[in-house]
Design a protein around this motif. Structure first.
Motif, PDB file in Angstrom:
ATOM      1  N   SER A  94       0.846  -1.183  -0.063  1.00  0.00           N
ATOM      2  CA  SER A  94       0.042   0.170   0.069  1.00  0.00           C
ATOM      3  C   SER A  94       0.899   1.156   0.123  1.00  0.00           C
ATOM      4  O   SER A  94       2.064   1.234   0.433  1.00  0.00           O
ATOM      5  N   VAL A  95       0.270   2.343  -0.558  1.00  0.00           N
ATOM      6  CA  VAL A  95       1.092   3.590  -0.661  1.00  0.00           C
ATOM      7  C   VAL A  95       1.802   3.916   0.634  1.00  0.00           C
ATOM      8  O   VAL A  95       2.548   4.122   0.997  1.00  0.00           O
ATOM      9  N   THR A  96       0.806   4.035   1.692  1.00  0.00           N
ATOM     10  CA  THR A  96       1.050   4.567   3.126  1.00  0.00           C
ATOM     11  C   THR A  96       0.300   3.292   4.144  1.00  0.00           C
ATOM     12  O   THR A  96      -0.403   2.486   3.390  1.00  0.00           O
ATOM     13  N   GLY A  97       0.014   3.668   5.398  1.00  0.00           N
ATOM     14  CA  GLY A  97      -0.759   3.127   5.867  1.00  0.00           C
ATOM     15  C   GLY A  97      -2.098   3.710   6.385  1.00  0.00           C
ATOM     16  O   GLY A  97      -2.879   3.284   7.219  1.00  0.00           O
ATOM     17  N   GLY A  98      -2.462   4.687   5.690  1.00  0.00           N
ATOM     18  CA  GLY A  98      -3.630   5.353   5.766  1.00  0.00           C
ATOM     19  C   GLY A  98      -4.823   4.533   5.674  1.00  0.00           C
ATOM     20  O   GLY A  98      -4.880   3.704   4.916  1.00  0.00           O
ATOM     21  N   LEU A  99      -5.914   5.111   6.155  1.00  0.00           N
ATOM     22  CA  LEU A  99      -7.223   4.351   6.313  1.00  0.00           C
ATOM     23  C   LEU A  99      -7.603   4.159   4.857  1.00  0.00           C
ATOM     24  O   LEU A  99      -8.085   3.152   4.611  1.00  0.00           O
ATOM     25  N   PRO A 102      -5.924   1.634   0.177  1.00  0.00           N
ATOM     26  CA  PRO A 102      -6.142  -0.053  -0.151  1.00  0.00           C
ATOM     27  C   PRO A 102      -4.897  -0.903  -0.169  1.00  0.00           C
ATOM     28  O   PRO A 102      -3.944  -0.371  -0.618  1.00  0.00           O
ATOM     29  N   GLN A 103      -4.921  -2.067   0.264  1.00  0.00           N
ATOM     30  CA  GLN A 103      -3.928  -3.070  -0.051  1.00  0.00           C
ATOM     31  C   GLN A 103      -3.945  -3.938  -1.303  1.00  0.00           C
ATOM     32  O   GLN A 103      -5.089  -4.308  -1.389  1.00  0.00           O
ATOM     33  N   HIS A 104      -2.787  -3.568  -1.910  1.00  0.00           N
ATOM     34  CA  HIS A 104      -2.901  -4.347  -3.474  1.00  0.00           C
ATOM     35  C   HIS A 104      -2.261  -5.683  -3.311  1.00  0.00           C
ATOM     36  O   HIS A 104      -1.036  -6.107  -2.668  1.00  0.00           O
TER      37      HIS A 104
ATOM     38  N   ALA B  45      -8.770  -8.264  -3.545  1.00  0.00           N
ATOM     39  CA  ALA B  45      -8.756  -6.994  -4.111  1.00  0.00           C
ATOM     40  C   ALA B  45     -10.058  -6.113  -3.402  1.00  0.00           C
ATOM     41  O   ALA B  45     -11.179  -6.771  -3.140  1.00  0.00           O
ATOM     42  N   LEU B  46      -9.636  -4.927  -2.979  1.00  0.00           N
ATOM     43  CA  LEU B  46     -10.674  -3.986  -2.377  1.00  0.00           C
ATOM     44  C   LEU B  46     -11.692  -3.838  -3.297  1.00  0.00           C
ATOM     45  O   LEU B  46     -11.931  -3.598  -4.328  1.00  0.00           O
ATOM     46  N   LEU B  47     -12.931  -4.102  -2.363  1.00  0.00           N
ATOM     47  CA  LEU B  47     -14.213  -3.845  -3.361  1.00  0.00           C
ATOM     48  C   LEU B  47     -15.029  -2.955  -2.692  1.00  0.00           C
ATOM     49  O   LEU B  47     -15.420  -2.082  -3.477  1.00  0.00           O
ATOM     50  N   ILE B  48     -15.123  -2.531  -1.334  1.00  0.00           N
ATOM     51  CA  ILE B  48     -15.934  -1.490  -0.798  1.00  0.00           C
ATOM     52  C   ILE B  48     -15.304  -1.167   0.606  1.00  0.00           C
ATOM     53  O   ILE B  48     -15.150  -2.293   1.149  1.00  0.00           O
ATOM     54  N   ALA B  49     -15.398  -0.027   0.971  1.00  0.00           N
ATOM     55  CA  ALA B  49     -15.203   0.268   2.538  1.00  0.00           C
ATOM     56  C   ALA B  49     -15.980   1.259   3.293  1.00  0.00           C
ATOM     57  O   ALA B  49     -16.403   2.413   2.554  1.00  0.00           O
ATOM     58  N   ILE B  50     -15.857   1.349   4.548  1.00  0.00           N
ATOM     59  CA  ILE B  50     -16.805   2.217   5.150  1.00  0.00           C
ATOM     60  C   ILE B  50     -16.190   2.566   6.495  1.00  0.00           C
ATOM     61  O   ILE B  50     -15.264   1.906   7.166  1.00  0.00           O
ATOM     62  N   ARG B  51     -16.307   3.961   6.980  1.00  0.00           N
ATOM     63  CA  ARG B  51     -15.775   4.395   8.206  1.00  0.00           C
ATOM     64  C   ARG B  51     -17.051   4.408   9.291  1.00  0.00           C
ATOM     65  O   ARG B  51     -17.977   4.357   8.931  1.00  0.00           O
ATOM     66  N   PRO B  52     -16.426   4.403  10.589  1.00  0.00           N
ATOM     67  CA  PRO B  52     -17.595   3.896  11.513  1.00  0.00           C
ATOM     68  C   PRO B  52     -18.525   5.030  11.580  1.00  0.00           C
ATOM     69  O   PRO B  52     -19.371   4.860  12.674  1.00  0.00           O
ATOM     70  N   ASP B  53     -18.208   6.162  11.255  1.00  0.00           N
ATOM     71  CA  ASP B  53     -19.182   7.311  11.411  1.00  0.00           C
ATOM     72  C   ASP B  53     -20.058   7.494  10.448  1.00  0.00           C
ATOM     73  O   ASP B  53     -21.000   8.503  10.163  1.00  0.00           O
ATOM     74  N   VAL B  54     -20.297   6.609   9.376  1.00  0.00           N
ATOM     75  CA  VAL B  54     -21.259   6.534   8.419  1.00  0.00           C
ATOM     76  C   VAL B  54     -21.994   5.075   8.647  1.00  0.00           C
ATOM     77  O   VAL B  54     -21.502   4.033   8.752  1.00  0.00           O
ATOM     78  N   SER B  55     -23.390   5.225   8.546  1.00  0.00           N
ATOM     79  CA  SER B  55     -24.243   3.768   8.691  1.00  0.00           C
ATOM     80  C   SER B  55     -24.235   3.131   7.397  1.00  0.00           C
ATOM     81  O   SER B  55     -24.908   2.032   7.467  1.00  0.00           O
ATOM     82  N   GLU B  56     -24.031   3.696   6.218  1.00  0.00           N
ATOM     83  CA  GLU B  56     -24.352   3.014   4.957  1.00  0.00           C
ATOM     84  C   GLU B  56     -23.598   3.559   3.880  1.00  0.00           C
ATOM     85  O   GLU B  56     -23.408   4.607   3.877  1.00  0.00           O
ATOM     86  N   LYS B  57     -22.984   2.690   3.125  1.00  0.00           N
ATOM     87  CA  LYS B  57     -22.042   3.248   1.891  1.00  0.00           C
ATOM     88  C   LYS B  57     -22.664   2.231   0.599  1.00  0.00           C
ATOM     89  O   LYS B  57     -22.607   0.836   0.911  1.00  0.00           O
ATOM     90  N   LYS B  58     -22.986   2.892  -0.349  1.00  0.00           N
ATOM     91  CA  LYS B  58     -23.397   2.286  -1.700  1.00  0.00           C
ATOM     92  C   LYS B  58     -22.380   2.500  -2.873  1.00  0.00           C
ATOM     93  O   LYS B  58     -22.101   3.455  -3.196  1.00  0.00           O
ATOM     94  N   GLU B  59     -22.086   1.412  -3.398  1.00  0.00           N
ATOM     95  CA  GLU B  59     -21.309   1.448  -4.597  1.00  0.00           C
ATOM     96  C   GLU B  59     -21.974   0.529  -5.709  1.00  0.00           C
ATOM     97  O   GLU B  59     -21.604  -0.551  -5.618  1.00  0.00           O
TER      98      GLU B  59
END
Lengths: 114, 112
Positions: A94-99, A102-104, B45-59
């Motif tokens: 990953s570029v950095t460890g930022g939230l 993404p990890q590739h 591979a990353l599909l989708i992600a969410i932070r805990p201050d959000v209740s829903e995320k759609k892609e």
């Protein structure tokens, strides 16, 4: 774009043998990781690196060693192969460890120890 | 030890149906919840992600629902397609770190 490249794709080792799993990335990522994936167990972090010359242990480091002499390469060394190390190994970066970084992942090395 | 529990272990859905995968965590100090998709012989591979201050995320057809009080989050795949057949991993990133804690994975099969 190659991304994260792992070699070999498959390998069979005898108990007590040693080998190095190779991982290279061409994205100029600072962070690199090694995981093992066992059936029904998800991915477990073995070692990680935040930059050249800096490495640290993950959740399951016993029996493994790593080095990071360049930004691109992060090899994983098994010194005395044991049957418990039979697994699929994934390298990631990953570029950095930022939230939001993404990890590739590479496509993995399937290792069997007999 | 921090854990992320994922269910079900496997899931079979008819084409056009909704696939639902659930994850629960045991520690409140997580900053990020990504979902990864893995096809056979490939890395996740990353599909989708969410932070805990959000209740829903759609892609597109993929939605994450997050319930902070219940410490649960789930992935919904609407109008599931055979091409969605893969293993899905939830993950959580503890606060102050960048080290993922992965769930155990859900193998999804969408029947044509």
């Amino acid at each position: 774009n190659a991304g994260v490249t792992q070699t070999p794709k498959f390998r069979i080792l005898k108990i007590g043998q040693s080998m190095t799993l190779q991982c290279t990335q061409d994205m100029n990522h600072n962070y690199m990781y090694w995981y093992r994936q066992d059936p029904g167990m998800g991915l477990k972090l073995i070692y990680y690196s935040v930059g050249a010359g800096i490495t640290d242990k993950g959740e399951v480091p016993n029996g493994y060693n790593v080095s990071r002499s360049t930004t691109e390469d992060f090899p994983l060394r098994l010194e005395l192969a044991a049957p418990s190390q039979t697994s699929v190994y994934f390298c990631a970066s990953s570029v950095t460890g930022g939230l939001n970084q993404p990890q590739h992942f590479g496509d993995g090395t399937r290792l069997s120890i007999l | 030890q921090q854990q992320v529990k994922q269910s079900p272990q496997s899931l079979i859905v008819q084409k056009g149906g909704i696939s639902i995968i659930n994850c629960a965590y045991e520690n409140t100090a997580f900053d990020y919840f990504p979902w990864y998709q893995q096809f056979p012989g490939k890395g996740p591979a990353l599909l989708i992600a969410i932070r805990p201050d959000v209740s829903e995320k759609k892609e597109g057809r993929f939605t994450i629902s997050f319930n902070k009080s219940a410490k649960q989050f789930s992935l919904h795949i609407m109008d599931s397609q055979p091409g969605d057949s893969a293993t899905y991993f939830c993950a959580a990133i503890p606060s102050g770190t960048y080290k993922y804690i992965f769930g155990t994975g859900t193998r999804l099969k969408v029947l044509a």
